[in-house]
Enzyme design. Structure first.
Site, PDB file in Angstrom:
ATOM      1  N   ASN A 142       0.781  -1.225  -0.111  1.00  0.00           N
ATOM      2  CA  ASN A 142       0.081  -0.082  -0.116  1.00  0.00           C
ATOM      3  C   ASN A 142       0.808   1.272  -0.015  1.00  0.00           C
ATOM      4  OD1 ASN A 142       0.688  -0.559   2.685  1.00  0.00           O
ATOM      5  ND2 ASN A 142      -1.107   0.505   3.478  1.00  0.00           N
ATOM      6  N   GLY A 183       2.628  -5.618   7.375  1.00  0.00           N
ATOM      7  CA  GLY A 183       1.600  -6.262   6.597  1.00  0.00           C
ATOM      8  C   GLY A 183       0.661  -6.750   7.511  1.00  0.00           C
ATOM      9  N   GLU A 209       4.908  -4.818  12.076  1.00  0.00           N
ATOM     10  CA  GLU A 209       3.838  -3.602  12.013  1.00  0.00           C
ATOM     11  C   GLU A 209       2.730  -4.090  11.267  1.00  0.00           C
ATOM     12  OE1 GLU A 209       4.911  -0.704  13.155  1.00  0.00           O
ATOM     13  OE2 GLU A 209       6.793  -1.255  13.670  1.00  0.00           O
ATOM     14  N   CYS A 256      -2.900   1.480   6.517  1.00  0.00           N
ATOM     15  CA  CYS A 256      -3.097   0.674   7.707  1.00  0.00           C
ATOM     16  C   CYS A 256      -3.552   1.290   8.979  1.00  0.00           C
ATOM     17  CB  CYS A 256      -1.696  -0.056   8.240  1.00  0.00           C
ATOM     18  SG  CYS A 256      -0.475   1.396   8.447  1.00  0.00           S
ATOM     19  N   GLU A 299     -10.859  -5.605   9.377  1.00  0.00           N
ATOM     20  CA  GLU A 299     -10.514  -4.248   8.994  1.00  0.00           C
ATOM     21  C   GLU A 299     -10.732  -3.835   7.377  1.00  0.00           C
ATOM     22  OE1 GLU A 299      -6.024  -4.446   8.706  1.00  0.00           O
ATOM     23  OE2 GLU A 299      -5.901  -2.305   8.083  1.00  0.00           O
TER      24      GLU A 299
HETATM   25  P1  NAD Z   1       0.420  -8.928   3.478  1.00  0.00           P
HETATM   26  O1  NAD Z   1       0.234  -9.623   4.987  1.00  0.00           O
HETATM   27  O2  NAD Z   1      -0.802  -9.783   2.744  1.00  0.00           O
HETATM   28  O3  NAD Z   1       1.592  -8.947   2.656  1.00  0.00           O
HETATM   29  C1  NAD Z   1       3.083  -8.477   3.363  1.00  0.00           C
HETATM   30  C2  NAD Z   1       4.247  -8.975   2.844  1.00  0.00           C
HETATM   31  O4  NAD Z   1       3.844 -10.421   3.375  1.00  0.00           O
HETATM   32  C3  NAD Z   1       4.252  -9.297   1.426  1.00  0.00           C
HETATM   33  O5  NAD Z   1       5.713  -9.020   1.197  1.00  0.00           O
HETATM   34  C4  NAD Z   1       3.892 -10.736   0.982  1.00  0.00           C
HETATM   35  O6  NAD Z   1       4.947 -10.989   0.003  1.00  0.00           O
HETATM   36  C5  NAD Z   1       4.408 -11.386   2.376  1.00  0.00           C
HETATM   37  N1  NAD Z   1       3.516 -12.734   2.491  1.00  0.00           N
HETATM   38  C6  NAD Z   1       2.073 -12.623   2.001  1.00  0.00           C
HETATM   39  N2  NAD Z   1       1.685 -14.030   2.272  1.00  0.00           N
HETATM   40  C7  NAD Z   1       2.958 -14.572   3.009  1.00  0.00           C
HETATM   41  C8  NAD Z   1       2.785 -15.886   3.491  1.00  0.00           C
HETATM   42  N3  NAD Z   1       1.914 -16.761   3.647  1.00  0.00           N
HETATM   43  N4  NAD Z   1       3.962 -16.165   3.974  1.00  0.00           N
HETATM   44  C9  NAD Z   1       5.028 -15.491   4.080  1.00  0.00           C
HETATM   45  N5  NAD Z   1       4.905 -14.183   3.572  1.00  0.00           N
HETATM   46  C10 NAD Z   1       3.827 -13.665   3.075  1.00  0.00           C
HETATM   47  O7  NAD Z   1      -0.147  -7.471   3.604  1.00  0.00           O
HETATM   48  P2  NAD Z   1      -0.657  -6.593   2.492  1.00  0.00           P
HETATM   49  O8  NAD Z   1      -2.112  -7.303   2.008  1.00  0.00           O
HETATM   50  O9  NAD Z   1       0.592  -6.278   1.376  1.00  0.00           O
HETATM   51  O10 NAD Z   1      -0.976  -5.255   3.289  1.00  0.00           O
HETATM   52  C11 NAD Z   1      -2.243  -5.021   3.957  1.00  0.00           C
HETATM   53  C12 NAD Z   1      -2.081  -5.182   5.416  1.00  0.00           C
HETATM   54  O11 NAD Z   1      -0.944  -4.595   5.932  1.00  0.00           O
HETATM   55  C13 NAD Z   1      -3.209  -4.591   6.228  1.00  0.00           C
HETATM   56  O12 NAD Z   1      -3.777  -5.432   7.295  1.00  0.00           O
HETATM   57  C14 NAD Z   1      -2.450  -3.366   6.732  1.00  0.00           C
HETATM   58  O13 NAD Z   1      -3.311  -2.602   7.758  1.00  0.00           O
HETATM   59  C15 NAD Z   1      -1.090  -3.713   6.925  1.00  0.00           C
HETATM   60  N6  NAD Z   1      -0.190  -2.852   7.072  1.00  0.00           N
HETATM   61  C16 NAD Z   1       0.268  -2.228   8.110  1.00  0.00           C
HETATM   62  C17 NAD Z   1       1.062  -1.323   8.206  1.00  0.00           C
HETATM   63  C18 NAD Z   1       1.802  -0.807   9.373  1.00  0.00           C
HETATM   64  O14 NAD Z   1       2.992   0.057   9.436  1.00  0.00           O
HETATM   65  N7  NAD Z   1       1.493  -1.142  10.661  1.00  0.00           N
HETATM   66  C19 NAD Z   1       1.618  -0.635   7.049  1.00  0.00           C
HETATM   67  C20 NAD Z   1       0.975  -0.947   5.879  1.00  0.00           C
HETATM   68  C21 NAD Z   1       0.017  -1.916   5.857  1.00  0.00           C
END
Ligand code: NAD
Length: 468
Positions: free
Chosen positions: A123, A196, A218, A252, A341
């Protein structure tokens, strides 16, 4: 060897091993080295400006204003802050030495963990990767960066930028999705930073636990936004609309749902409608300032949350992954949109009579990443601050605290652990090592055997009087 395994080799060695060998030479630890790398990273971000901004448009239709404000320019500001403060961050911190340890001197020495892995979401695919990495670099680590596969243009822009300026045994990018990330997680890291979703956060935490690798997570969650009756409603509604619909709600810390005091709800809704039209025109689909949903999976997930009293928007177009800015009125904690969310452009509105109802509802759920309060009453805000738990609280605005270099940005409970921003990023990627230097003078004989009653009584007295 699989293709994935081969992709994460450096000169025929596993990335972790190649970087650990490099780290063990000690070269990354000096101030001069770190400063030089920081300046290199700044030059890299400056040189690749166009490719980064174009990539953000290609991945997310992110307008240039947003791309600069929330990704590129803010990263340069983070770099400038780090360049100016690196020497003071690296200085050992002197702490008092209690009389019991005298003569002596005490300090906390920040040492790099070693080989670090930073995994980012899509994002804010540039800022959410490079901002933590600035902390990792300042702390003297080596770095592997894993951008999100769902923002492929930005992932490539980051790879091009890093590979042009850095040696892979010091800093490198591994592109890819779940398979590549799992392959990386099978290796032994000295520190992992993950940004994530909460569910993937659990997977990362479990993988790290195998080697007792420290982590920062995070994560996400539902961030409430509470609007008291005594506020400047014009400004409040405008800021809330901005926070909700920027990046198409895929933030997020977006205000997930709005709790409005019941006497001002009608006026608030009127202002929300007015702002949406002012920001994005009569048809937001045509607006260059309104983005799209990142993937079909997220499109269908968000579309499915549109239910109940839809008073603005509600239109969707799968072919463009378009979801209109949508407002749902008369939402209750049981409504569908309140069960997860949102991470999209839907604004649920709930009304409240007393703030205790709101606090009760927030405390019954998972701890949010951010909590927003709009109020002119400090006793109202203080009550919420002390009676709820969240990653951060922002009063009378939304989102902007994320860019504040002196406030920790991070979650608590299901919204995460550990934090970053400015000096806090440096601390997060460092082990804070206590160092006590004692003198050979005054070798208190009572500490040694034989443990006579007199010696024991002396020590009991000294410990209570000279440490506490
Ligand atoms: P995600 O958790 O799907 O993916 C994040 C990362 O994890 C990616 O690089 C992806 O390749 C990897 N990943 C995905 N599935 C995996 C698995 N099974 N095993 C290992 N790695 C895996 O997150 P997203 O959809 O990219 O982002 C959305 C989420 O992230 C929302 O919940 C949002 O609130 C959160 N977010 C948090 C912050 C923060 O600073 N706290 C910032 C941005 C987004």
């Amino acid at each position: 060897m699989s293709m994935v395994e081969e992709a994460i080799l450096v000169n025929g060695k596993k990335i972790v091993d190649a970087q650990r060998n490099y780290f063990n030479t000690g070269v990354t630890k000096s101030y001069d080295f770190r400063l030089k790398q920081l300046k290199l990273l700044k030059a890299a971000v400056e040189k690749h400006e166009k490719q980064i901004v174009d990539a953000l448009y290609a991945d997310l239709r992110k307008p240039a204003l947003e791309a600069y404000a929330t990704e590129h320019t803010i990263t340069l500001a983070d770099l400038d802050l780090a360049i100016s403060n690196l020497s003071s961050w690296m200085k050992p911190e002197r702490v008092p030495t209690p009389l019991f340890f005298m003569p002596g001197k005490s300090r906390i020495h920040s040492e790099p963990y070693g080989v670090t892995l930073t995994i980012a979401p899509w994002n804010y695919p540039f800022k959410n990767l490079i901002a933590p990495v600035i902390g990792a670099l300042c702390a003297g680590n080596t770095m592997v960066l894993k951008p999100s596969e769902l923002a492929p243009a930005t992932s490539k822009a980051i790879t091009d930028m890093v590979s042009e300026f850095f040696e892979p045994q010091y800093m490198t990018v591994v592109e890819g999705g779940v398979k590549e990330t799992q392959e990386l997680l099978d290796q032994e890291w000295d520190f992992i930073m993950f940004t994530g979703g909460t569910e993937i956060g659990r997977i990362i935490y479990q993988a790290a636990a195998k080697n007792l690798t420290p982590v920062a997570l995070e994560l996400g969650g539902k961030s409430p936004c509470i609007v008291d009756s005594d506020v400047n409603l014009e400004v409040a509604a405008k800021r809330i609309c901005w926070g909700k619909f920027t990046n198409t709600g895929q933030i997020c810390i977006a205000p997930d749902y709005i709790y409005v005091q019941k006497d001002i709800k009608a006026k608030f809704i009127e202002l929300v409608k007015k702002n949406i039209t002012e920001f994005f025109g009569a048809d937001p689909k045509q607006s260059p300032d309104f983005g799209r949903i990142i993937s079909n999976r997220h499109f269908n997930r968000i579309k499915n949350l549109i239910d109940g009293d839809v008073i603005v928007g509600g239109q969707t177009d799968e072919s463009q992954k378009y979801i209109a800015p949508t407002v749902i009125d008369n939402v209750t904690p049981e409504s569908k949109v309140m069960q997860e969310e949102i991470f999209g452009p839907i604004m649920p509105i709930m009304e409240y009579n007393t703030i205790d109802e709101v606090i009760g509802h927030i405390n019954a759920g998972s701890k949010p990443l951010a909590l927003y309060i709009f109020s002119n009453s400090s006793s109202f805000s203080d009550k919420i601050v002390t009676e709820t738990s969240s990653g951060a609280v922002l009063i009378n605005d939304v989102l902007v605290h994320a860019g504040h270099p002196h406030l920790p940005f991070g979650g608590v409970g299901n919204s995460g652990m550990g934090a970053y921003n400015g000096r806090i990023s440096f601390d997060t990627y460092s082990h804070r090592k206590g160092v006590l230097t004692r003198s050979f003078m005054f070798d208190v004989k009572q500490r040694y055997a034989p443990a006579t009653e007199k010696n024991t009584n002396f020590l009991k007295f000294a410990i209570r009087k000279l440490i506490g």
